[in-house]
Design a protein around this motif. Structure first.
Motif, short mmCIF file in Angstrom:
data_model
loop_
_atom_site.label_atom_id
_atom_site.label_comp_id
_atom_site.label_asym_id
_atom_site.label_seq_id
_atom_site.Cartn_x
_atom_site.Cartn_y
_atom_site.Cartn_z
N MET A 129 9.92 3.76 5.24
CA MET A 129 9.88 5.17 4.78
C MET A 129 9.56 5.13 3.32
SD MET A 129 9.98 7.06 7.32
CE MET A 129 10.15 8.58 6.87
N ILE A 130 10.11 4.51 2.44
CA ILE A 130 10.04 4.59 1.13
C ILE A 130 8.70 4.07 0.75
CG2 ILE A 130 10.82 3.48 -0.98
CD1 ILE A 130 13.60 3.62 -0.09
N VAL A 131 8.16 2.77 1.41
CA VAL A 131 6.70 2.22 0.96
C VAL A 131 5.63 3.13 1.39
CG1 VAL A 131 5.36 0.46 1.56
CG2 VAL A 131 7.77 -0.11 0.83
N ALA A 132 5.95 3.74 2.63
CA ALA A 132 4.99 4.83 2.98
C ALA A 132 4.98 5.97 2.29
CB ALA A 132 5.33 5.06 4.64
N GLY A 133 6.03 6.46 1.77
CA GLY A 133 6.15 7.50 0.81
C GLY A 133 5.30 7.39 -0.44
N LEU A 134 5.46 6.26 -0.90
CA LEU A 134 4.62 5.61 -2.03
C LEU A 134 3.38 5.75 -1.82
CD1 LEU A 134 7.27 3.10 -3.54
CD2 LEU A 134 6.73 5.30 -4.47
N ALA A 135 2.91 5.19 -0.89
CA ALA A 135 1.51 5.20 -0.48
C ALA A 135 0.84 6.41 -0.21
CB ALA A 135 1.31 4.30 0.71
N ILE A 136 1.81 7.48 0.34
CA ILE A 136 1.23 8.78 0.38
C ILE A 136 1.03 9.25 -0.95
CG2 ILE A 136 1.84 11.13 1.06
CD1 ILE A 136 2.97 9.81 3.73
N PHE A 137 1.88 9.09 -1.92
CA PHE A 137 1.93 9.60 -3.30
C PHE A 137 0.70 9.10 -3.95
CE2 PHE A 137 3.22 9.14 -7.86
CZ PHE A 137 3.27 10.31 -8.26
N GLN A 138 0.50 7.83 -3.79
CA GLN A 138 -0.71 6.96 -4.33
C GLN A 138 -2.05 7.85 -3.88
OE1 GLN A 138 -1.28 3.02 -3.26
NE2 GLN A 138 -2.71 2.46 -4.93
N ALA A 139 -1.84 7.92 -2.60
CA ALA A 139 -3.08 8.65 -2.13
C ALA A 139 -3.53 10.15 -2.43
CB ALA A 139 -3.08 8.59 -0.36
N PHE A 140 -2.26 10.85 -2.96
CA PHE A 140 -2.27 12.31 -3.46
C PHE A 140 -3.05 12.01 -4.92
CE2 PHE A 140 -0.36 15.36 -6.09
CZ PHE A 140 -1.04 16.51 -5.68
N LEU A 141 -2.43 10.78 -5.62
CA LEU A 141 -3.00 10.78 -6.88
C LEU A 141 -4.53 10.46 -6.89
CD1 LEU A 141 -0.42 8.80 -8.61
CD2 LEU A 141 -0.81 11.15 -8.93
N TYR A 142 -4.91 9.47 -5.82
CA TYR A 142 -6.32 9.50 -5.66
C TYR A 142 -7.23 10.81 -5.26
CZ TYR A 142 -6.82 4.40 -6.29
OH TYR A 142 -6.90 3.12 -6.75
N MET A 143 -6.60 11.46 -4.54
CA MET A 143 -7.25 12.65 -4.18
C MET A 143 -7.35 13.87 -5.39
SD MET A 143 -5.94 15.72 -1.33
CE MET A 143 -4.96 14.49 -0.76
N LEU A 144 -6.58 13.67 -6.39
CA LEU A 144 -6.48 14.26 -7.66
C LEU A 144 -7.65 13.66 -8.44
CD1 LEU A 144 -3.07 15.21 -8.47
CD2 LEU A 144 -4.73 16.79 -7.31
N SER A 145 -7.80 12.51 -8.43
CA SER A 145 -8.79 11.81 -9.38
C SER A 145 -10.17 11.77 -8.99
CB SER A 145 -8.19 10.10 -9.51
OG SER A 145 -7.09 9.95 -10.08
N TYR A 146 -10.23 11.90 -7.65
CA TYR A 146 -11.69 11.73 -6.96
C TYR A 146 -11.69 13.04 -5.92
CZ TYR A 146 -11.59 7.17 -8.98
OH TYR A 146 -11.30 6.18 -9.90
N PRO A 147 -11.54 14.16 -6.46
CA PRO A 147 -11.66 15.34 -5.67
C PRO A 147 -13.23 15.30 -4.93
CG PRO A 147 -12.02 16.16 -7.93
CD PRO A 147 -11.84 14.57 -7.88
N GLY A 148 -13.06 15.83 -3.62
CA GLY A 148 -14.21 16.14 -2.77
C GLY A 148 -14.97 14.79 -2.15
N THR A 149 -14.27 13.68 -2.35
CA THR A 149 -14.85 12.46 -1.85
C THR A 149 -14.31 11.94 -0.46
OG1 THR A 149 -13.10 11.05 -2.98
CG2 THR A 149 -15.24 11.23 -4.12
N GLY A 150 -12.91 12.64 -0.26
CA GLY A 150 -12.27 12.19 0.99
C GLY A 150 -11.28 10.97 0.93
#
Length: 135
Positions: free
Chosen positions: A80-101
């Motif tokens: 659960m912790i590792v999945a949560g960290l991966a979701i957080f990392q994906a959120f950061l990518y969403m902010l860094s590369y908006p509109g790319t998916g």
């Protein structure tokens, strides 16, 4: 030792794949080049820090995979912790590369893992909850 449910085995498989991927990526960032099989890596500032973080992430994913396969109660929390960290990392990518998916795509597998691990049947299989009585 009891056998894990089939989807726990599948999640463990994908966690192991992610772990090996992060390990190899971290080693590559630190300069290990597999005998020039992968070509030159461009010089990056602070690549060493990111390499060690990638190796740490790989170790966490592998520990979660082996713990899930052996049905250890601590592995549920680690996954659960590792999945949560991966979701957080994906959120950061969403902010860094908006509109790319890319952020949404990166959230799919850890999000599904977290949702499945939260189900009552999985918690009961890991001994975290009492199984629900059959009606």
């Amino acid at each position: 030792m009891k056998n894990p449910p089939i989807l726990i085995s599948v999640i463990g498989f994908f966690a192991a794949l992610a772990g090996f991927g992060w390990l190899f990526f971290g080693l590559r960032l630190l300069g290990f080049d597999w005998f020039n099989a992968l070509g030159d890596l461009p010089a990056l500032e602070s690549a060493g820090l990111w390499g060690w973080l990638a190796i740490g992430g790989g170790v966490l994913w592998l520990a979660a995979a082996f713990g899930l396969w052996s049905m250890r109660p601590w592995a549920w929390m680690l996954a659960m912790i590792v999945a949560g960290l991966a979701i957080f990392q994906a959120f950061l990518y969403m902010l860094s590369y908006p509109g790319t998916g890319i952020g949404i795509a990166m959230m799919l597998m850890p999000g599904l893992i977290a949702l499945y691990l939260m189900s009552a049947d999985v918690k009961a299989a890991f001994g975290l909850e009492q199984p629900k009585p059959q009606a």
